[in-house]
Design an enzyme around this catalytic site. Structure first.
Site, PDB file in Angstrom:
ATOM      1  N   LYS A   1     -12.335 -25.455  26.138  1.00  0.00           N
ATOM      2  CA  LYS A   1     -13.280 -26.381  26.002  1.00  0.00           C
ATOM      3  C   LYS A   1     -14.158 -26.455  24.916  1.00  0.00           C
ATOM      4  CE  LYS A   1     -17.411 -28.039  28.788  1.00  0.00           C
ATOM      5  NZ  LYS A   1     -18.164 -27.738  30.107  1.00  0.00           N
TER       6      LYS A   1
ATOM      7  N   LYS B   1     -29.055 -33.444  32.257  1.00  0.00           N
ATOM      8  CA  LYS B   1     -29.578 -32.103  32.954  1.00  0.00           C
ATOM      9  C   LYS B   1     -31.054 -31.996  32.726  1.00  0.00           C
ATOM     10  CE  LYS B   1     -25.495 -29.497  31.193  1.00  0.00           C
ATOM     11  NZ  LYS B   1     -25.047 -29.140  32.434  1.00  0.00           N
TER      12      LYS B   1
ATOM     13  N   ASP C   1     -22.111 -35.526  33.696  1.00  0.00           N
ATOM     14  CA  ASP C   1     -22.289 -34.106  33.277  1.00  0.00           C
ATOM     15  C   ASP C   1     -21.114 -33.305  33.747  1.00  0.00           C
ATOM     16  OD1 ASP C   1     -23.640 -31.914  32.358  1.00  0.00           O
ATOM     17  OD2 ASP C   1     -24.547 -31.599  34.410  1.00  0.00           O
TER      18      ASP C   1
ATOM     19  N   ARG D   1     -14.094 -31.439  32.382  1.00  0.00           N
ATOM     20  CA  ARG D   1     -12.836 -31.498  32.859  1.00  0.00           C
ATOM     21  C   ARG D   1     -12.290 -32.799  32.111  1.00  0.00           C
ATOM     22  NH1 ARG D   1     -15.598 -31.607  38.722  1.00  0.00           N
ATOM     23  NH2 ARG D   1     -16.779 -30.526  37.354  1.00  0.00           N
TER      24      ARG D   1
END
Length: 503
Positions: A272, A284, A354, A358
């Site tokens: 990643k 965030k 957020d 994935r």
């Protein structure tokens, strides 16, 4: 750091610091005699327990001791390879704090160390050198000293310029082999740490790709970088969706190490590469957001691992795949509720921007399977805070659809000290990532966040039977206050050890 091996008798080695390692067992047997023979008072042994990483500095009387300073270095019981790595890291840290540039370590008893740890001389030495690299690491390239009123040379930390391991003649070859392997793994781990420690304004997706290209040039493996137009042509909707809010283009980088001769196995490593994760529209909290520069730790570790494998010349074809972008909010950013189409053709409802890691991994995992169909696929990602809640900051979460693969990774973690713990990957969790409007949602229901993220990823491996996901959110970065804060390079040693096992 210049590292060498010698069979020269200890008393004839000239050094600023002579290091005498002891296991707890050796301490009880013959420590008094060893110290007295070297010219030091054994009275210090009253408080020395030889715990792994414990250090006692001795100052010898002029004309009596063979070195002005010596260090007793605890190796613990000596039954674990990780104790030798831990001890070396403590030694390197102490030597730098003391501004010592020349260190000699008496490894005359390395054969006994290897026997106690049920390991090899080479493995013990490799772990020790890795520890030296870990403990001596500093990231200070961005400091200018411009604000200091007076530059005092005595305040500057000095690097260890020379490290000598003393071994018996019969062990020299094995020690040299371990030294060479340790230098490679240790330096590659520190290279990964350098990348992760760079702030978001100095490291964009294109910089990750440039680092991979440079690594390929140094070590002779192929690197192919896909720019935004090529990513669009491939239809990598996950990577493009995360990048929509950014002013910087994404990249997709493929590193391909092909060994000469027979290939034992083909392994795809996916990392990643989110260079900075603000959370996107699902912003965030501000506290701790600066550490989100580390959200590309998986990518850095993949580059480090591929370079290490190439330098070691392992008979494994290793393909590194790195989807990279930052995740930023803007008027063009992907919004919660948007539906995207990934490279696999699977549609995803973006429940939370957020949960971006994935999405980019989904495209890379499918690409790995479709383009290379490797024997094994492993991805590393700082994926979920939920994994930190479950396992803390020292252990990574392991998810796999193959028991043997999971066992091999677990064993490699025990050897290298980069420990993993297997988590469930059961189909019952699929209920938590269902979507009413798309094939799947990137956001699970409350609870089991690391598991639902892994179930999401599994949908994009196109039925591959040997896949593992390693969530390194916890151990990839040490917060301020640690002995050495910042990036840890977690995953480099783990992957290299695993690939050695398969060689």
């Amino acid at each position: 750091m210049n590292i060498s091996v010698t069979a020269t008798p200890v008393k004839k080695i000239k050094t600023e610091l002579l290091v005498v390692p002891f296991t707890t067992g050796a301490l009880k047997k013959n420590a008094d005699g060893i110290l007295q023979d070297l010219g030091y008072d054994a009275v210090v042994l009253r408080d020395f327990k030889a715990d792994a990483g414990e250090l006692v500095i001795l100052y010898g009387a002029a004309g009596k001791a063979i070195a002005a300073r010596a260090a007793l270095l605890g190796m613990g019981e000596g039954k674990k390879v990780t104790d030798f790595r831990k001890a070396a890291a403590a030694l390197a840290l102490k030597a730098m704090d003391m501004k010592i540039e020349s260190v000699a370590v008496d490894f005359s008893g390395v054969k006994g160390f290897a026997s106690s740890a049920k390991s090899s001389v080479a493995s013990i030495c490799s772990a020790f050198i890795e520890g030296c690299y870990t403990g001596s690491y500093r990231f200070d390239r961005l400091k200018s000293d411009k604000l200091k009123k007076k530059k005092d040379e005595s305040d500057k930390t000095k690097e260890i310029s020379e490290l000598v391991l003393r071994a018996e003649p019969a062990q020299l070859s094995a020690v040299e082999d371990g030294l060479a392997a340790g230098i490679i793994t240790g330096s590659c781990q520190n290279m990964a740490r350098d990348l992760v420690n760079l702030p978001g304004n100095l490291l964009q997706a294109e910089d990750i790709s440039a680092a991979a290209v440079e690594s390929g040039k140094r070590c002779g493996f192929e690197v192919n970088v896909f720019g935004k137009e090529e990513i669009e042509a491939l239809g990598m909707g996950g990577l493009l969706a995360v990048n929509r809010g950014s002013q910087h283009p994404p990249t997709f980088t493929v590193l391909d190490y092909k060994p000469e001769g027979k290939v034992a196995k083909t392994v795809a490593l996916v990392g990643k590469g989110v260079t900075f994760d603000s959370g996107g529209i699902s912003l965030k909290p501000s506290e701790g957001m600066g550490e989100m520069k580390s959200d590309m730790s998986g990518a850095a570790s993949v580059i480090g691992a591929v370079e290490a494998v190439a330098r070691l010349g392992l008979p494994i074809r290793v393909i590194g795949l790195i989807p990279a972008t930052d995740n930023m909010p803007s008027g063009s950013a992907t919004k919660p509720g948007d539906v995207i189409t990934t490279y696999s053709g699977i549609t995803v409802e973006v429940g939370n921007t957020d949960a971006e890691g994935r999405l980019i991994l989904a495209d890379a995992l499918t690409y790995a399977k479709k383009q290379y169909n490797p024997d094994v696929i492993i991805d590393l990602a700082t994926l979920t805070g939920a994994c930190i809640v479950a396992l803390g900051y020292t252990v990574a979460g392991l998810f796999s659809n193959d028991d043997r693969l999971a066992d091999d990774i677990f064993e490699a973690g025990q050897i290298t000290g980069e420990k993993v713990w297997r988590m469930p990957l059961w189909e019952e969790y699929d209920e938590m990532i269902k979507s009413d409007v798309a094939d799947v949602s990137n956001l699970g229901a409350r609870g089991a966040g690391s598991v639902t993220a892994s179930r999401f990823l599994e949908k994009f491996i196109d039925g591959h039977k040997k896949w593992a996901h390693i969530d390194i959110a916890g151990p990839s970065f040490s917060a301020k206050g640690a002995k050495v804060s910042g990036a840890t390079g977690f995953g480099v040693r783990l992957l290299v050890e695993l690939l050695k096992k398969w060689s």
